[in-house]
Design a protein around this motif. Structure first.
Motif, mmCIF file in Angstrom:
data_model
loop_
_atom_site.group_PDB
_atom_site.id
_atom_site.type_symbol
_atom_site.label_atom_id
_atom_site.label_comp_id
_atom_site.label_asym_id
_atom_site.label_seq_id
_atom_site.Cartn_x
_atom_site.Cartn_y
_atom_site.Cartn_z
ATOM 1 N N SER A 38 0.830 -1.201 0.000
ATOM 2 C CA SER A 38 0.000 0.000 0.000
ATOM 3 C C SER A 38 0.869 1.257 0.000
ATOM 4 C CB SER A 38 -0.935 0.001 1.207
ATOM 5 O OG SER A 38 -1.743 -1.150 1.231
ATOM 6 N N LEU A 48 -4.731 1.960 -5.651
ATOM 7 C CA LEU A 48 -4.715 0.613 -5.108
ATOM 8 C C LEU A 48 -6.108 0.007 -5.132
ATOM 9 C CD1 LEU A 48 -3.009 -1.583 -3.636
ATOM 10 C CD2 LEU A 48 -3.718 -0.508 -1.487
ATOM 11 N N VAL A 153 -8.106 4.579 -3.292
ATOM 12 C CA VAL A 153 -8.031 3.246 -2.688
ATOM 13 C C VAL A 153 -9.429 2.649 -2.773
ATOM 14 C CG1 VAL A 153 -7.433 1.900 -0.660
ATOM 15 C CG2 VAL A 153 -6.230 4.041 -1.125
#
Length: 342
Positions: A38, A48, A153
Motif C-alpha cells: 500500500s 490501489l 483506494v
C-alpha cells in the motif's frame, strides 16, 4: 532529476514511511506485506485496488492509511443509484450571481476511499477514469486540477456477484496494483480480538505524516535510478504476457510504466537510490495480474492470471548482479552484465 546525494535526507524520508507503516500495522495485524505494498503504491503515485472476501479488513486498511496522513480524505460508498456527478461534482445555477457555480464532488480529496466500487453502474465507474489517469476533472468544458498527493483506494468483493458490475479493462488498468489481504493467522486473530474487541482502533489513530512530506517522498522516488537492463527486464515481463497462450489480453504499456514506478518506490522503501531486478520481481504479480484476461481454455483448466505471471517470471532471463561497488554505481552496473536465468 531528484537524486539522493544527501544521505541524511534519505534517512529522514525512510523515517517518515516507517511512522506511517507502524501506524497502519497497529490497525491491520499480521499483514506487513500488504501494508508495505500500500505504501509502495502511494509513493509511486498510483492507485490501489483491494479485492477480497467480506470481513477481512479491506475498508479498515484504506481508512488506516488515510488517517495516518494529515491530508484531506473522502469516502464514497458505491451503490447502484450513485451518479457520476456525485463523484466529480456539478455546476449549479446561482440566482444571486446569475452564473453557474461549481460544487466539487467527493473526488476532490487527496485520498479517496471507494468502498465496493463494483456495486456502481459502469456509467458511474467511468467518472473515475479521467481523475485516476490525469489527476483532473472536466465539467462543462472546465478543467479542475485535483490536489497532490492524490490516491484512490478502492475495495471490491470478488465472490458476491449479485448486484455488481465487473470493472471494465480500462478501469482495472488504471489501478497500479491489486492486493488481497487474506485471512489472518490464529495468533493475529487473537490479537485482533484484544485490540478491536472493546474499541475501534481507528478512533485513536492520529496522523503521523503531513501531506507535504508525502509530496517530498514522491519527488524522491522519481529520482531513483533504474539501469537500462532493469528497464529491459520490466519490458520483457510485460511483453511476455501479450504472447502467452493462456491469455487473451496481455498487459498494456501503462502496466510497464506502473511496474517501473512501483519498483522505484520499493527501492526507496528499502533505503536504496537505485532499483534492482528483485524489486521488479517482487511486484510483478501485484501490478500485472489484475490486468490480464485468461482464455476460456485456461479458465476451464483453473489457470489464474497470478499463476501465469509466476510462470513468466520463471521463464524470463534476469539481469545478473553487477560485480561493482555498492551505491549508485552498483545500480548502473546492470548495464554491462549479461543476463542469467532464475
Amino acid at each position: 532529476m531528484t537524486t539522493y546525494d544527501d544521505r541524511a535526507s534519505l534517512t529522514d524520508l525512510t523515517a517518515t514511511v516507517e511512522r506511517v507503516r507502524s501506524s497502519v500495522e497497529g490497525v491491520i495485524e499480521g499483514k506487513p506485506e500488504v501494508v508495505r505494498l500500500s505504501l509502495t503504491v502511494l509513493l509511486a503515485e498510483g492507485h490501489l485496488l483491494i479485492e477480497d472476501v467480506p470481513g477481512v479488513g479491506k475498508t479498515m486498511l484504506a481508512k488506516a492509511l488515510a488517517r495516518s496522513i494529515d491530508c484531506s480524505v473522502r469516502r464514497i460508498q458505491f451503490t447502484p443509484d450513485l451518479l457520476p456527478s456525485d463523484i466529480t461534482g456539478v455546476s449549479i445555477w446561482d440566482q444571486q450571481r446569475r452564473d453557474f457555480e461549481f460544487k466539487p464532488g467527493a473526488i476532490f480529496a487527496q485520498i479517496v476511499i471507494g468502498d465496493e466500487i463494483n456495486r456502481a453502474s459502469p456509467k458511474t465507474q467511468s467518472a473515475l477514469l479521467e481523475s485516476m489517469e490525469e489527476r483532473q476533472v472536466t465539467i462543462d468544458g472546465q478543467t479542475y486540477t485535483l490536489p497532490s498527493p492524490f490516491m484512490v483506494v478502492a475495495t471490491q468483493n470478488p465472490v458476491e456477484m449479485e448486484g455488481t458490475y465487473p470493472l471494465p479493462e480500462a478501469q482495472r488498468d488504471r489501478f497500479m496494483a491489486r492486493v488481497s489481504i487474506g485471512y489472518p493467522s490464529p495468533e493475529a486473530e487473537l490479537q485482533m480480538l484484544d485490540v478491536h474487541g472493546g474499541v475501534n482502533p481507528l478512533d485513536d489513530l492520529q496522523p503521523v505524516a503531513h501531506a507535504h512530506e508525502i509530496v517530498k517522498l514522491v519527488e524522491a522516488v522519481r529520482g531513483v535510478h533504474v539501469a537500462d537492463a532493469v528497464r529491459r527486464y520490466a519490458v520483457d515481463l510485460v511483453t511476455a504476457t501479450r504472447t502467452h497462450p493462456d491469455l487473451r489480453l496481455g498487459a498494456s504499456p501503462r502496466a510497464t510504466l506502473h511496474l517501473l514506478r512501483a519498483a522505484k518506490a520499493a527501492a526507496a522503501l528499502g533505503g536504496r537510490e537505485y532499483a534492482l531486478p528483485d524489486d521488479v520481481q517482487s511486484l510483478a504479480v501485484a501490478v500485472l495480474a489484475h490486468r490480464l484476461l485468461p482464455t476460456a481454455q485456461a479458465q476451464l483448466n483453473r489457470r489464474t492470471a497470478e499463476q501465469v505471471v509466476e510462470e513468466i517470471l520463471q521463464r524470463t532471463p534476469v539481469p545478473a548482479a553487477p560485480q561493482q561497488q555498492s551505491g549508485l554505481a552498483m545500480g548502473r552496473g546492470y548495464d554491462q552484465q549479461p543476463p542469467r536465468r532464475l
